[in-house]
Design a protein around this motif. Structure first.
Motif, short mmCIF file in Angstrom:
data_model
loop_
_atom_site.label_atom_id
_atom_site.label_comp_id
_atom_site.label_asym_id
_atom_site.label_seq_id
_atom_site.Cartn_x
_atom_site.Cartn_y
_atom_site.Cartn_z
N ILE A 237 56.61 -74.60 15.73
CA ILE A 237 56.49 -75.93 15.22
C ILE A 237 55.17 -76.77 16.24
O ILE A 237 54.38 -77.48 15.28
CB ILE A 237 57.21 -76.90 16.07
CG1 ILE A 237 59.26 -76.30 15.62
CG2 ILE A 237 57.76 -78.62 16.67
CD1 ILE A 237 60.04 -77.64 16.47
N ALA A 238 54.66 -75.70 17.23
CA ALA A 238 53.22 -75.57 17.31
C ALA A 238 52.28 -75.54 15.99
O ALA A 238 51.61 -76.09 16.58
CB ALA A 238 52.84 -75.27 18.40
N LEU A 239 52.73 -74.89 15.09
CA LEU A 239 51.65 -74.00 14.04
C LEU A 239 52.25 -75.87 12.78
O LEU A 239 51.59 -76.02 12.37
CB LEU A 239 52.08 -72.91 13.01
CG LEU A 239 51.42 -72.67 11.94
CD1 LEU A 239 50.85 -73.00 12.41
CD2 LEU A 239 52.79 -71.53 11.06
N VAL A 240 53.17 -76.24 12.63
CA VAL A 240 53.43 -76.95 11.81
C VAL A 240 52.80 -78.79 12.67
O VAL A 240 51.58 -79.17 11.76
CB VAL A 240 54.70 -77.55 12.15
CG1 VAL A 240 55.52 -79.09 11.09
CG2 VAL A 240 55.67 -76.88 11.16
N TYR A 241 52.45 -79.17 13.24
CA TYR A 241 51.14 -79.50 14.20
C TYR A 241 49.75 -79.34 13.76
O TYR A 241 49.53 -80.25 13.82
CB TYR A 241 52.16 -80.39 15.84
CG TYR A 241 53.52 -81.15 15.60
CD1 TYR A 241 52.64 -82.19 16.58
CD2 TYR A 241 54.39 -80.31 15.93
CE1 TYR A 241 54.27 -82.84 16.40
CE2 TYR A 241 55.54 -80.93 16.39
CZ TYR A 241 55.39 -82.65 16.71
OH TYR A 241 56.16 -83.34 16.47
N LEU A 242 49.55 -77.82 14.43
CA LEU A 242 48.36 -77.86 14.35
C LEU A 242 47.88 -77.68 12.68
O LEU A 242 46.38 -78.51 12.50
CB LEU A 242 48.10 -76.48 14.14
CG LEU A 242 46.56 -75.49 13.81
CD1 LEU A 242 45.05 -76.17 15.07
CD2 LEU A 242 46.57 -73.80 14.41
N VAL A 243 48.85 -78.29 11.46
CA VAL A 243 48.27 -77.73 10.40
C VAL A 243 47.71 -79.15 9.89
O VAL A 243 47.17 -80.25 9.09
CB VAL A 243 49.22 -77.58 9.17
CG1 VAL A 243 48.96 -77.74 7.99
CG2 VAL A 243 49.75 -75.62 9.07
N ALA A 244 49.14 -80.60 10.57
CA ALA A 244 49.40 -81.86 10.77
C ALA A 244 48.16 -82.00 11.41
O ALA A 244 47.15 -83.37 10.38
CB ALA A 244 50.41 -82.57 10.91
N LEU A 245 47.09 -81.69 12.40
CA LEU A 245 45.75 -82.56 12.76
C LEU A 245 44.98 -82.07 12.51
O LEU A 245 44.24 -82.74 12.47
CB LEU A 245 46.25 -81.17 13.96
CG LEU A 245 45.21 -82.10 15.19
CD1 LEU A 245 45.60 -83.61 16.04
CD2 LEU A 245 45.24 -81.49 16.62
N MET A 246 45.37 -81.25 11.63
CA MET A 246 44.04 -80.05 11.10
C MET A 246 43.38 -81.01 9.63
O MET A 246 42.75 -81.63 9.40
CB MET A 246 43.99 -78.73 10.49
CG MET A 246 44.20 -77.99 11.52
SD MET A 246 43.92 -75.94 11.18
CE MET A 246 42.90 -75.69 9.98
N ARG A 247 44.94 -81.72 9.58
CA ARG A 247 44.67 -82.71 7.83
C ARG A 247 44.21 -83.78 7.89
O ARG A 247 42.93 -84.33 7.22
CB ARG A 247 45.88 -82.13 7.60
CG ARG A 247 46.43 -81.51 6.34
CD ARG A 247 48.28 -81.80 5.82
NE ARG A 247 48.50 -80.68 5.40
CZ ARG A 247 49.95 -80.84 4.55
NH1 ARG A 247 50.63 -81.40 5.10
NH2 ARG A 247 50.30 -79.64 4.22
N TYR A 248 44.38 -84.24 9.51
CA TYR A 248 43.95 -85.69 9.93
C TYR A 248 42.68 -85.32 10.61
O TYR A 248 41.54 -86.72 10.83
CB TYR A 248 44.76 -85.77 11.07
CG TYR A 248 44.74 -86.36 12.08
CD1 TYR A 248 44.76 -88.64 11.72
CD2 TYR A 248 44.03 -87.21 12.93
CE1 TYR A 248 44.51 -89.56 12.37
CE2 TYR A 248 43.59 -87.58 14.42
CZ TYR A 248 43.83 -89.23 13.25
OH TYR A 248 43.42 -89.54 14.75
#
Length: 225
Positions: A149-160
């Motif tokens: 889940i931390a990885l999913v949040y990282l990807v979302a944050l990188m996009r943002y």
């Protein structure tokens, strides 16, 4: 390719190494030396529609089992990643690695995404940010799905935040589930050169914006072949 070094490293040298596509690892926690790697095959996680979240993990994320934090306890994440685990009795993270990356963190070039539950750090990841690239270093999980889940949040944050390249160094079965794929060294160096031509600061969204970011990642996506 790898070379050993025993001289005193600085964060500036480490950043120059990353900019050249090279990263260090120790043989084990007790090692006094670091080895430098520029592997012929590199793994990256796509940040577009090819990023894949397994269906079961999507359901778990929607229930928000963890409080996700950014840079709240960077060094503790590193130490947790270095701790022996049944599947990883040896670690490549020695005291020198901890020192260097903690200094990079204080300089704003190393970050952690953390999963907390009942005020306890239960999972997370850390890595280095440079230009519009993020170099994922390691992750750990004390509770099921915490690191995923931390990885999913990282990807979302990188996009943002406008980052464009997520380097995971090596392919693993664990990362392959997310659409991670391998490219040649030359291809990787090209992508890295492009990513270093721009600047993007990795920072969390305000208030409850985390969950709004991740909501977009939970929409149906195509898979990489």
């Amino acid at each position: 390719m790898s070379n050993r070094t025993s001289y005193k490293l600085t964060p500036a040298i480490l950043l120059r190494a990353y900019a050249a596509g090279i990263f260090p690892m120790a043989n084990n926690a007790a090692s006094k030396e670091l080895r430098w790697f520029d592997p012929p095959i590199r793994a990256i996680i796509p940040l577009d529609e090819h990023f894949h979240i397994p269906r079961r993990l999507k359901r778990t994320i929607r229930h928000r089992p963890f409080t996700i934090k950014f840079d709240a306890s960077f060094r503790d994440v590193m130490l947790a990643c270095a701790a022996p685990r049944p599947d990883h009795p040896e670690t490549w993270i020695n005291n020198e690695i901890v020192r260097l990356y903690t200094e990079l963190h204080h300089m704003g070039h190393a970050h952690s995404i953390e999963a907390w539950q009942d005020n306890q750090l239960v999972g997370g990841l850390y890595g280095v940010s440079l230009g519009t690239a993020f170099f994922g270093e390691s992750m750990f999980s004390r509770v099921t799905d915490a690191s995923k889940i931390a990885l999913v949040y990282l990807v979302a944050l990188m996009r943002y935040c406008g980052l464009t390249l997520l380097d995971t160094q090596f392919q693993t079965d664990h990362l392959a589930r997310f659409g991670t794929f391998e490219i040649t060294r030359d291809h990787y160096h090209h992508l890295l050169t492009v990513a270093l031509q721009e600047e993007a600061k990795l920072k969390p969204p305000p208030d409850d914006g985390w969950h709004h970011l991740v909501a977009g990642a939970l929409q149906p996506t195509s898979h990489i072949s």
